[in-house]
Design a protein around this motif. Structure first.
Motif, PDB file in Angstrom:
ATOM      1  N   VAL A  20     -48.304  48.792  19.200  1.00 23.06           N
ATOM      2  CA  VAL A  20     -49.956  47.632  19.232  1.00 23.06           C
ATOM      3  C   VAL A  20     -50.644  47.687  20.423  1.00 23.06           C
ATOM      4  CG1 VAL A  20     -50.312  45.351  18.220  1.00 23.06           C
ATOM      5  CG2 VAL A  20     -48.378  46.357  17.746  1.00 23.06           C
ATOM      6  N   TRP A  21     -51.594  48.632  20.096  1.00 24.16           N
ATOM      7  CA  TRP A  21     -52.612  48.569  21.528  1.00 24.16           C
ATOM      8  C   TRP A  21     -53.600  47.417  21.109  1.00 24.16           C
ATOM      9  CZ3 TRP A  21     -51.292  50.775  26.134  1.00 24.16           C
ATOM     10  CH2 TRP A  21     -50.178  52.031  25.319  1.00 24.16           C
ATOM     11  N   VAL A  22     -53.540  46.552  21.773  1.00 23.26           N
ATOM     12  CA  VAL A  22     -55.245  45.585  21.929  1.00 23.26           C
ATOM     13  C   VAL A  22     -56.015  45.536  23.058  1.00 23.26           C
ATOM     14  CG1 VAL A  22     -55.692  42.818  22.404  1.00 23.26           C
ATOM     15  CG2 VAL A  22     -53.038  43.437  20.980  1.00 23.26           C
ATOM     16  N   SER A  23     -57.294  45.920  22.057  1.00 24.82           N
ATOM     17  CA  SER A  23     -58.407  45.753  23.770  1.00 24.82           C
ATOM     18  C   SER A  23     -59.447  44.767  23.322  1.00 24.82           C
ATOM     19  CB  SER A  23     -59.092  47.660  23.565  1.00 24.82           C
ATOM     20  OG  SER A  23     -60.250  47.867  24.901  1.00 24.82           O
ATOM     21  N   ALA A  24     -60.221  44.314  24.495  1.00 25.88           N
ATOM     22  CA  ALA A  24     -60.633  43.376  24.704  1.00 25.88           C
ATOM     23  C   ALA A  24     -61.433  43.127  25.862  1.00 25.88           C
ATOM     24  CB  ALA A  24     -59.481  41.459  24.449  1.00 25.88           C
ATOM     25  N   ALA A  25     -63.060  42.408  25.529  1.00 30.41           N
ATOM     26  CA  ALA A  25     -63.629  42.696  26.729  1.00 30.41           C
ATOM     27  C   ALA A  25     -63.647  41.647  27.825  1.00 30.41           C
ATOM     28  CB  ALA A  25     -65.179  42.362  26.135  1.00 30.41           C
ATOM     29  N   GLN A  26     -62.387  40.877  26.912  1.00 30.54           N
ATOM     30  CA  GLN A  26     -62.364  39.306  27.921  1.00 30.54           C
ATOM     31  C   GLN A  26     -60.770  39.610  28.533  1.00 30.54           C
ATOM     32  OE1 GLN A  26     -63.914  37.158  30.102  1.00 30.54           O
ATOM     33  NE2 GLN A  26     -66.671  38.352  29.569  1.00 30.54           N
ATOM     34  N   PRO A  27     -60.212  38.993  29.176  1.00 29.15           N
ATOM     35  CA  PRO A  27     -58.842  39.094  28.614  1.00 29.15           C
ATOM     36  C   PRO A  27     -57.993  37.764  28.244  1.00 29.15           C
ATOM     37  CG  PRO A  27     -59.651  38.642  31.715  1.00 29.15           C
ATOM     38  CD  PRO A  27     -60.750  38.556  30.852  1.00 29.15           C
ATOM     39  N   VAL A  28     -56.918  38.925  26.904  1.00 31.81           N
ATOM     40  CA  VAL A  28     -56.296  37.800  26.669  1.00 31.81           C
ATOM     41  C   VAL A  28     -55.373  37.293  25.985  1.00 31.81           C
ATOM     42  CG1 VAL A  28     -58.824  37.695  24.572  1.00 31.81           C
ATOM     43  CG2 VAL A  28     -56.395  39.263  25.301  1.00 31.81           C
ATOM     44  N   VAL A  29     -54.379  36.499  26.089  1.00 31.87           N
ATOM     45  CA  VAL A  29     -53.029  36.455  26.176  1.00 31.87           C
ATOM     46  C   VAL A  29     -52.307  37.434  24.356  1.00 31.87           C
ATOM     47  CG1 VAL A  29     -51.574  34.525  26.352  1.00 31.87           C
ATOM     48  CG2 VAL A  29     -52.903  34.129  27.447  1.00 31.87           C
ATOM     49  N   ALA A  30     -51.620  38.190  25.051  1.00 32.78           N
ATOM     50  CA  ALA A  30     -51.635  38.265  23.212  1.00 32.78           C
ATOM     51  C   ALA A  30     -49.425  38.329  23.405  1.00 32.78           C
ATOM     52  CB  ALA A  30     -51.386  39.966  23.910  1.00 32.78           C
ATOM     53  N   GLY A  31     -49.224  37.930  22.059  1.00 32.02           N
ATOM     54  CA  GLY A  31     -47.752  37.286  22.041  1.00 32.02           C
ATOM     55  C   GLY A  31     -47.108  37.544  20.294  1.00 32.02           C
ATOM     56  N   ALA A  32     -46.429  37.622  20.141  1.00 32.46           N
ATOM     57  CA  ALA A  32     -45.766  37.542  18.760  1.00 32.46           C
ATOM     58  C   ALA A  32     -44.855  37.071  18.035  1.00 32.46           C
ATOM     59  CB  ALA A  32     -44.879  39.359  19.049  1.00 32.46           C
ATOM     60  N   THR A  33     -44.994  36.287  17.263  1.00 30.81           N
ATOM     61  CA  THR A  33     -43.630  35.242  16.355  1.00 30.81           C
ATOM     62  C   THR A  33     -43.081  36.463  15.608  1.00 30.81           C
ATOM     63  OG1 THR A  33     -45.600  34.243  14.772  1.00 30.81           O
ATOM     64  CG2 THR A  33     -45.153  33.467  16.499  1.00 30.81           C
ATOM     65  N   LEU A  34     -41.770  36.332  14.628  1.00 28.87           N
ATOM     66  CA  LEU A  34     -41.034  36.675  13.897  1.00 28.87           C
ATOM     67  C   LEU A  34     -41.235  35.572  12.779  1.00 28.87           C
ATOM     68  CD1 LEU A  34     -38.391  38.246  14.875  1.00 28.87           C
ATOM     69  CD2 LEU A  34     -39.815  39.223  14.904  1.00 28.87           C
ATOM     70  N   THR A  44     -38.393  28.108  18.399  1.00 29.61           N
ATOM     71  CA  THR A  44     -39.042  29.584  20.176  1.00 29.61           C
ATOM     72  C   THR A  44     -38.276  30.235  20.007  1.00 29.61           C
ATOM     73  OG1 THR A  44     -38.084  27.366  21.131  1.00 29.61           O
ATOM     74  CG2 THR A  44     -40.219  27.088  21.048  1.00 29.61           C
ATOM     75  N   SER A  45     -36.691  31.160  19.386  1.00 26.47           N
ATOM     76  CA  SER A  45     -36.140  32.113  20.577  1.00 26.47           C
ATOM     77  C   SER A  45     -37.213  33.070  19.482  1.00 26.47           C
ATOM     78  CB  SER A  45     -35.104  31.857  20.044  1.00 26.47           C
ATOM     79  OG  SER A  45     -34.822  31.000  18.323  1.00 26.47           O
ATOM     80  N   TRP A  46     -37.879  32.512  17.858  1.00 25.75           N
ATOM     81  CA  TRP A  46     -38.383  33.897  17.290  1.00 25.75           C
ATOM     82  C   TRP A  46     -40.391  33.925  18.268  1.00 25.75           C
ATOM     83  CZ3 TRP A  46     -37.744  34.347  11.710  1.00 25.75           C
ATOM     84  CH2 TRP A  46     -36.083  34.532  11.391  1.00 25.75           C
ATOM     85  N   VAL A  47     -40.592  33.912  19.355  1.00 30.45           N
ATOM     86  CA  VAL A  47     -41.866  33.746  19.057  1.00 30.45           C
ATOM     87  C   VAL A  47     -41.501  34.879  20.986  1.00 30.45           C
ATOM     88  CG1 VAL A  47     -44.231  32.539  20.926  1.00 30.45           C
ATOM     89  CG2 VAL A  47     -42.639  31.283  19.183  1.00 30.45           C
ATOM     90  N   ALA A  48     -42.679  35.476  20.852  1.00 30.03           N
ATOM     91  CA  ALA A  48     -42.783  36.542  21.799  1.00 30.03           C
ATOM     92  C   ALA A  48     -44.101  36.115  23.284  1.00 30.03           C
ATOM     93  CB  ALA A  48     -42.437  37.732  21.906  1.00 30.03           C
ATOM     94  N   VAL A  86     -48.828  39.271  15.036  1.00 29.27           N
ATOM     95  CA  VAL A  86     -49.090  39.629  16.402  1.00 29.27           C
ATOM     96  C   VAL A  86     -50.593  38.847  16.852  1.00 29.27           C
ATOM     97  CG1 VAL A  86     -50.776  41.058  17.865  1.00 29.27           C
ATOM     98  CG2 VAL A  86     -48.878  42.255  16.062  1.00 29.27           C
ATOM     99  N   LEU A  87     -50.600  37.846  18.140  1.00 31.65           N
ATOM    100  CA  LEU A  87     -51.552  36.656  18.106  1.00 31.65           C
ATOM    101  C   LEU A  87     -52.179  37.404  19.490  1.00 31.65           C
ATOM    102  CD1 LEU A  87     -48.189  34.601  17.766  1.00 31.65           C
ATOM    103  CD2 LEU A  87     -49.455  34.917  15.840  1.00 31.65           C
ATOM    104  N   LEU A  88     -53.518  36.778  19.181  1.00 30.78           N
ATOM    105  CA  LEU A  88     -54.015  36.783  20.428  1.00 30.78           C
ATOM    106  C   LEU A  88     -54.858  35.393  20.839  1.00 30.78           C
ATOM    107  CD1 LEU A  88     -56.262  39.893  19.739  1.00 30.78           C
ATOM    108  CD2 LEU A  88     -53.960  40.304  20.689  1.00 30.78           C
ATOM    109  N   ALA A  89     -54.710  34.827  21.876  1.00 34.78           N
ATOM    110  CA  ALA A  89     -55.521  34.339  22.459  1.00 34.78           C
ATOM    111  C   ALA A  89     -56.560  34.265  23.542  1.00 34.78           C
ATOM    112  CB  ALA A  89     -54.437  32.778  22.669  1.00 34.78           C
ATOM    113  N   LEU A  90     -57.024  32.992  23.935  1.00 40.18           N
ATOM    114  CA  LEU A  90     -58.459  33.079  25.148  1.00 40.18           C
ATOM    115  C   LEU A  90     -57.346  32.224  25.991  1.00 40.18           C
ATOM    116  CD1 LEU A  90     -61.803  32.574  23.911  1.00 40.18           C
ATOM    117  CD2 LEU A  90     -60.552  34.942  24.646  1.00 40.18           C
ATOM    118  N   PRO A  91     -57.114  32.167  26.942  1.00 41.98           N
ATOM    119  CA  PRO A  91     -56.167  31.413  28.445  1.00 41.98           C
ATOM    120  C   PRO A  91     -57.548  30.165  28.582  1.00 41.98           C
ATOM    121  CG  PRO A  91     -56.928  34.170  29.209  1.00 41.98           C
ATOM    122  CD  PRO A  91     -58.026  33.548  28.093  1.00 41.98           C
TER     123      PRO A  91
END
Length: 653
Positions: A20-34, A44-48, A86-91
């Motif tokens: 999975v490729w993510v492109s944003a104009a500003q730095p973002v945090v990328a993560g994932a949960t099951l 929490t062991s199901w969160v990357a 697939v999660l995205l968040a602003l720092p």
């Protein structure tokens, strides 16, 4: 054909090993949960996330960045995991936008291991949200699909994780934000966006897809606007034969992905390449209006190519290791095959397959590394002084420049797969972050004693200051030095005797306070003028050039007021041309407790000895940083500083 998804739309996945490729104009945090079959995250062991980037079958980026690559092996997920979010968040806690409504719409794409795009989604219509679920990879009746979600949360990571049923959402969100803040202090800044990114961003803002961003690009043209996938590696089981080393993925020296906003110059005469052989590398063959811009873009292209070809190699080796373990587990799970000739033959077959896959991956890597090394051999001698190493002959004919360069070299970077292939670490000017020259022990300097490290750190700081003075026109850059105890007098002597400094290093509490007060007042004045739109009313004798404050042996000799002023300069100074360079041991500074954590995170940490503390913004490699010290016995630094001093006194170039 690529599926361009809209919110709520799904699409079948042809395989189980994906990226999975993510492109944003500003730095973002990328993560994932099951999630399980009830769409709940079990713990929490199901969160990357950047603080814990790997789970079985899942790996995410280790830091906030504008571009991300997430690796997914759906077959390796826990049996009771039915969905990947697939999660995205602003720092949080750093300078930057507070909501996705203030930035261009992020773009996500799902690809196969060979880089073929399967589905893409542009996250439009976000407003006050600071965290968003971008995609779901979910299992339905034994088959996997991808769905475009775009569900945002104004409450950030904590609200999003709570909505997914995680009881420890608040604590985990705080852990993620802390890991991201630490990562920002060790990251190499990404280059400016390419036109493809800008076109996609403008199109997303208008609610449609930019032309050419929805399907694979023709050979020789820029690919989709998210980061180019790594070179092809071995496929997942059932997805065809392994990719051979010659089946594409090599470094293309016509630089189809290295684009800027300027058209390329007329192409130089280059000998035609032999069929099947790479083109002969040429210095400055990237795009740009000037040779300096073309070389800058070419160096960044080399950095990206080295990062991604190495990522492809490591991914291929990981796949080969995983397949070997699976085959060996299968042999050992059957009691009848554990002993005897059949078991030995099966083990030998698994090891042979593993060796073949690793050899193929290494051959592809060696081919690409050889091409990059050939390019480095022609690019390095062509670099202008601002980009060149201190050992370059261009410094022997130094003359003060007439214009400010677009970037400056702060050292070199390399990866363990090819230590001799060093990429210049170029940072755009004016500096957007201050520098922390670490005089303490790091992971690779255990044999150096404390006194040697402190002297090396100070020498490194002087070399950085000298380079910044040398690449600015006379009068456009001023260096101030604070040396409270006067212990750095010998190291600062070249700056003083050459006339590169307007005044000698400040010492003692009175001298330290005077310099800090003068610079903080300057920042206050310029900020008020800029915010009020009255810059034309500034005093005519005010120096409008850039200023650098070098602080030696911090925190010795600093009281609470001085520390507060330093934090203020680090946060507010760069916006109005006042920059900070700290020469200090992180452990010594811990006596101030959490008070200095924001200062530490706001500065780019550099080391006086080789150290692998920096990461790239694409795949998070740990790059070994080489400090830019002058060659042993060389007088080039003194020669350049004398030229700087002469130019400052006479105003000549």
């Amino acid at each position: 054909m690529t599926a361009e998804l809209v919110r709520g739309q799904n699409h079948p996945l042809p395989g189980t090993r994906l990226e999975v490729w993510v492109s944003a104009a500003q730095p973002v945090v990328a993560g994932a949960t099951l999630s399980d079959d009830r769409r709940k995250v079990r713990g929490t062991s199901w969160v990357a996330h950047p603080g814990a980037p790997t789970l079985p079958g899942l790996e995410v980026s280790r830091q906030a960045a504008a571009d991300h690559r997430l690796a997914v092996d759906l077959d390796a997920l826990p049996d009771d995991a039915h969905q990947v979010n697939v999660l995205l968040a602003l720092p949080v806690g750093v300078a930057g936008p507070a909501s996705f409504g203030a930035v261009a719409a992020p773009f996500v794409a799902v690809t196969g291991l060979d880089g073929t795009e399967i589905a893409s989604y542009t996250l439009t219509d976000l407003t006050a949200e600071s965290a968003v679920v971008a995609l779901e990879l979910y299992r339905r009746q034994g088959a996997w699909k991808v769905r475009a979600v775009g569900q945002g949360y104004a409450g950030g990571l904590a609200a999003m994780l709570t909505d997914q049923g995680l009881p420890q959402a608040q604590d985990l969100a705080a852990t993620i934000n802390e890991a991201v803040a630490q990562g920002l202090a060790r990251s190499v800044a990404a280059p400016p966006p390419r036109p493809a990114d800008e076109a996609r961003v403008r199109a997303a803002a208008q609610g449609h897809t930019a032309p050419g961003t929805g399907s694979p690009a023709p050979q020789g043209e820029p690919a989709v606007p998210h980061p180019a996938p790594p070179q092809p590696g071995p496929p997942a089981p059932g997805e065809g034969a392994p990719v051979q080393p010659g089946d594409g993925g090599s470094v293309d020296y016509t630089h189809p992905r290295r684009q800027t906003s300027a058209p390329p110059p007329p192409p130089p005469a280059v000998p035609a390449a032999t069929p099947g052989q790479p083109a002969q590398p040429v210095a400055g063959d990237a795009t740009g209006w000037s040779l300096e811009e073309r070389l800058y873009n070419q160096v960044w292209g080399m950095f990206e190519d080295l990062a991604r070809t190495t990522a492809a190699y490591r991914s291929a080796v990981d796949f080969a290791d995983s397949r070997r373990e699976q085959e060996l587990d299968k042999v050992l799970s059957d009691p009848r095959s554990r002993i005897g000739g059949a078991g030995d033959a099966a083990r030998e077959t698994a090891r042979a397959k593993h060796g073949d896959l690793v050899d193929q991956a290494r051959a592809a890597l060696d081919r690409d590394l050889a091409q990059l090394a050939a390019e480095a051999d022609v690019v390095e001698p062509a670099l202008p002084p601002a980009f060149a190493d201190w050992s370059s002959p261009v410094w022997h004919a130094y003359r003060a420049p007439m214009e400010i360069p677009m970037a400056v070299r702060l050292g070199g970077l390399h990866l363990p797969e090819r230590p001799d292939l060093r990429i210049p670490m170029l940072v755009r000017l004016p500096l957007e972050r201050g520098l922390w020259i670490d005089s303490g022990r790091s992971g690779t300097d255990s044999l150096a004693d404390a006194d040697s490290l402190r002297r090396l750190a100070l020498d490194s700081a002087v070399a950085h200051a000298a380079r910044l003075l040398a690449v600015y026109p006379p009068g456009e850059f001023t260096v101030h030095v604070i040396d409270p105890a006067g212990t750095g007098a010998s190291a600062f002597a070249p700056l003083v005797t050459s006339g590169a400094l307007d005044e000698p290093p400040a010492s003692g509490a009175a001298g330290t306070g005077a310099v800090l007060t003068r610079l903080t007042q300057r920042v206050d004045l310029l900020q008020m003028a800029v915010r009020g739109g009255v810059t034309s009313s500034l005093p005519p004798d005010l120096d409008t050039g850039e200023h650098l404050l070098v602080v030696h042996d911090f925190p010795h000799g600093f009281d609470d007021r001085a520390v507060t002023q330093l934090r203020y300069l680090a946060d507010e100074g760069p916006a109005v041309g006042v920059h900070l360079m700290m020469v200090a041991d992180r452990e010594d500074a811990r006596e101030y407790g959490p008070l200095l954590d924001p200062l530490w995170r706001a500065l780019l940490r550099l080391t006086p000895v080789p150290d692998d503390h920096l990461a790239d913004p694409w795949v998070g490699h740990a790059w070994t940083y080489e400090p830019p010290l002058a060659p042993t016995g060389s007088e080039v630094l003194q020669h350049v500083l004398e030229g700087v001093g002469t130019a400052r006194r006479t105003g000549s170039r």
